[in-house]
Design a protein around this motif. Structure first.
Motif, PDB file in Angstrom:
ATOM      1  N   GLU A  13       0.857  -1.270  -0.023  1.00  0.00           N
ATOM      2  CA  GLU A  13       0.050   0.047  -0.068  1.00  0.00           C
ATOM      3  C   GLU A  13       0.825   1.272   0.024  1.00  0.00           C
ATOM      4  OE1 GLU A  13      -2.641  -0.261   3.268  1.00  0.00           O
ATOM      5  OE2 GLU A  13      -3.779  -1.869   2.536  1.00  0.00           O
ATOM      6  N   VAL A  14       2.341   1.024  -0.063  1.00  0.00           N
ATOM      7  CA  VAL A  14       3.066   2.074  -0.169  1.00  0.00           C
ATOM      8  C   VAL A  14       2.792   2.973  -1.638  1.00  0.00           C
ATOM      9  CG1 VAL A  14       5.432   3.133  -0.233  1.00  0.00           C
ATOM     10  CG2 VAL A  14       4.835   1.459   1.271  1.00  0.00           C
ATOM     11  N   SER A  15       2.735   4.404  -1.488  1.00  0.00           N
ATOM     12  CA  SER A  15       2.553   5.100  -2.665  1.00  0.00           C
ATOM     13  C   SER A  15       3.616   4.788  -3.646  1.00  0.00           C
ATOM     14  CB  SER A  15       2.489   6.558  -2.432  1.00  0.00           C
ATOM     15  OG  SER A  15       3.694   6.910  -2.061  1.00  0.00           O
ATOM     16  N   ALA A  16       3.378   5.144  -4.810  1.00  0.00           N
ATOM     17  CA  ALA A  16       4.507   4.643  -6.050  1.00  0.00           C
ATOM     18  C   ALA A  16       5.684   5.723  -5.596  1.00  0.00           C
ATOM     19  CB  ALA A  16       3.896   4.901  -7.427  1.00  0.00           C
ATOM     20  N   ARG A  17       5.291   7.002  -5.513  1.00  0.00           N
ATOM     21  CA  ARG A  17       6.619   7.729  -5.455  1.00  0.00           C
ATOM     22  C   ARG A  17       7.740   7.375  -4.161  1.00  0.00           C
ATOM     23  NH1 ARG A  17       5.063  14.031  -4.755  1.00  0.00           N
ATOM     24  NH2 ARG A  17       4.360  13.449  -6.641  1.00  0.00           N
ATOM     25  N   LEU A  18       7.088   7.001  -3.095  1.00  0.00           N
ATOM     26  CA  LEU A  18       7.694   6.568  -1.695  1.00  0.00           C
ATOM     27  C   LEU A  18       8.335   5.083  -2.090  1.00  0.00           C
ATOM     28  CD1 LEU A  18       8.618   7.090   1.243  1.00  0.00           C
ATOM     29  CD2 LEU A  18       6.700   5.509   1.833  1.00  0.00           C
ATOM     30  N   LEU A  88      11.271  -1.135   2.263  1.00  0.00           N
ATOM     31  CA  LEU A  88      10.920   0.028   1.796  1.00  0.00           C
ATOM     32  C   LEU A  88      10.710  -0.010   0.091  1.00  0.00           C
ATOM     33  CD1 LEU A  88      10.121   2.948   2.092  1.00  0.00           C
ATOM     34  CD2 LEU A  88      12.411   3.497   1.921  1.00  0.00           C
ATOM     35  N   ALA A  89      11.743  -0.709  -0.499  1.00  0.00           N
ATOM     36  CA  ALA A  89      11.617  -1.021  -1.862  1.00  0.00           C
ATOM     37  C   ALA A  89      10.802  -1.957  -2.256  1.00  0.00           C
ATOM     38  CB  ALA A  89      13.044  -1.374  -2.457  1.00  0.00           C
ATOM     39  N   GLY A  90      10.493  -2.800  -1.491  1.00  0.00           N
ATOM     40  CA  GLY A  90       9.145  -3.912  -1.654  1.00  0.00           C
ATOM     41  C   GLY A  90       7.917  -3.482  -1.736  1.00  0.00           C
ATOM     42  N   GLY A  91       7.690  -2.316  -0.812  1.00  0.00           N
ATOM     43  CA  GLY A  91       6.264  -1.640  -0.738  1.00  0.00           C
ATOM     44  C   GLY A  91       5.262  -2.203   0.292  1.00  0.00           C
ATOM     45  N   ARG A  92       5.692  -2.776   1.217  1.00  0.00           N
ATOM     46  CA  ARG A  92       4.788  -3.485   2.187  1.00  0.00           C
ATOM     47  C   ARG A  92       4.667  -2.485   3.273  1.00  0.00           C
ATOM     48  NH1 ARG A  92       6.724  -8.045  -0.081  1.00  0.00           N
ATOM     49  NH2 ARG A  92       5.188  -9.691  -0.514  1.00  0.00           N
ATOM     50  N   THR A  93       3.506  -1.802   3.746  1.00  0.00           N
ATOM     51  CA  THR A  93       3.321  -1.118   5.111  1.00  0.00           C
ATOM     52  C   THR A  93       2.923  -1.945   6.157  1.00  0.00           C
ATOM     53  OG1 THR A  93       1.071  -0.700   4.228  1.00  0.00           O
ATOM     54  CG2 THR A  93       2.824   0.944   3.710  1.00  0.00           C
ATOM     55  N   ARG A  94       2.233  -3.147   5.815  1.00  0.00           N
ATOM     56  CA  ARG A  94       1.651  -4.143   6.792  1.00  0.00           C
ATOM     57  C   ARG A  94       2.142  -5.460   6.415  1.00  0.00           C
ATOM     58  NH1 ARG A  94      -4.336  -2.079   7.053  1.00  0.00           N
ATOM     59  NH2 ARG A  94      -3.779  -1.918   5.189  1.00  0.00           N
TER      60      ARG A  94
END
Length: 213
Positions: A13-18, A88-94
């Motif tokens: 659920e991480v934004s594409a920019r982050l 962070l690069a994987g994009g998982r917030t939870r």
């Protein structure tokens, strides 16, 4: 790394920019580590390759605590930031902490193995299995210290933002129709005024219900 099961449980659920920032930071850090580790070193002699786990650490501590601490820090610190950059690069917030830790440790072990193999071909470097093990351990420790707390904080902020969103205003199409017993001069959005009870007129007839003024 994205699947429907994890998305349903609060996966990527991480934004594409982050996420792009995480990928760029990861690539930049790997480039820096590769340049530091693989650059040629002019030395008069080198030690043989170490394939015994923690043998070089025991040898360093045998020379004294300062030398042992330097050897231990030199193995733990170079790949430690991967414990944060990889999630962070994987994009998982939870995500659950154990699968996240195993993914991070496994990816770090693969990166450390590739660096050790490439380093054995560079002049002045020898293969040392302790660097692989200590690098993976350092990334795992940083991951446990930072990532679960950061994900819990992000989830709490997300819940607070959802509860702070005001209710939408009613659409004009959802405005209720006025009641036939309602005063036509009354605003249809206001509650109807109560009706007077039926009264008997002077001639014994019923006058009918009228709204209270």
């Amino acid at each position: 790394m994205t699947d429907q099961a994890e998305t349903g449980r609060g996966g990527p659920e991480v934004s594409a920019r982050l996420r792009l920032v995480g990928v760029l930071l990861l690539a930049a850090y790997l480039g820096l580590v590769g340049w530091v580790v693989l650059r040629p070193v002019d030395v008069g002699w080198t030690t043989p390759a170490n394939l015994t786990p923690f043998d070089s650490v025991r040898y360093a501590f045998a020379l004294g605590w300062p030398e042992g601490a330097r050897q231990l820090a030199g193995g733990l610190l170079p790949l430690a930031p991967l414990g944060v950059l990889l999630p962070l690069a994987g994009g998982r917030t939870r995500a659950r902490w154990l699968p996240s830790l195993l993914r991070t440790a496994g990816s770090t072990a693969l990166i450390a193995t590739a660096l050790e193999i490439l380093k054995s071909w560079a002049p002045g470097h020898v293969l040392n299995v302790d660097n692989l093990m200590l690098g993976t351990l350092g990334a795992g420790l940083v991951h446990l210290a930072v990532v679960p707390a950061a994900r819990a904080r992000a989830a709490a902020l997300g819940r607070r933002d959802r509860t702070a969103v005001p209710a939408p205003a009613p659409s004009p199409l959802q405005t209720p129709f006025p009641s036939p017993f309602q005063n036509p001069r009354q605003n249809p959005l206001q509650a109807p005024r109560p009706l007077r009870p039926l009264e008997t007129g002077r001639r014994g007839g019923l006058t009918g219900a009228q709204p209270l003024r």
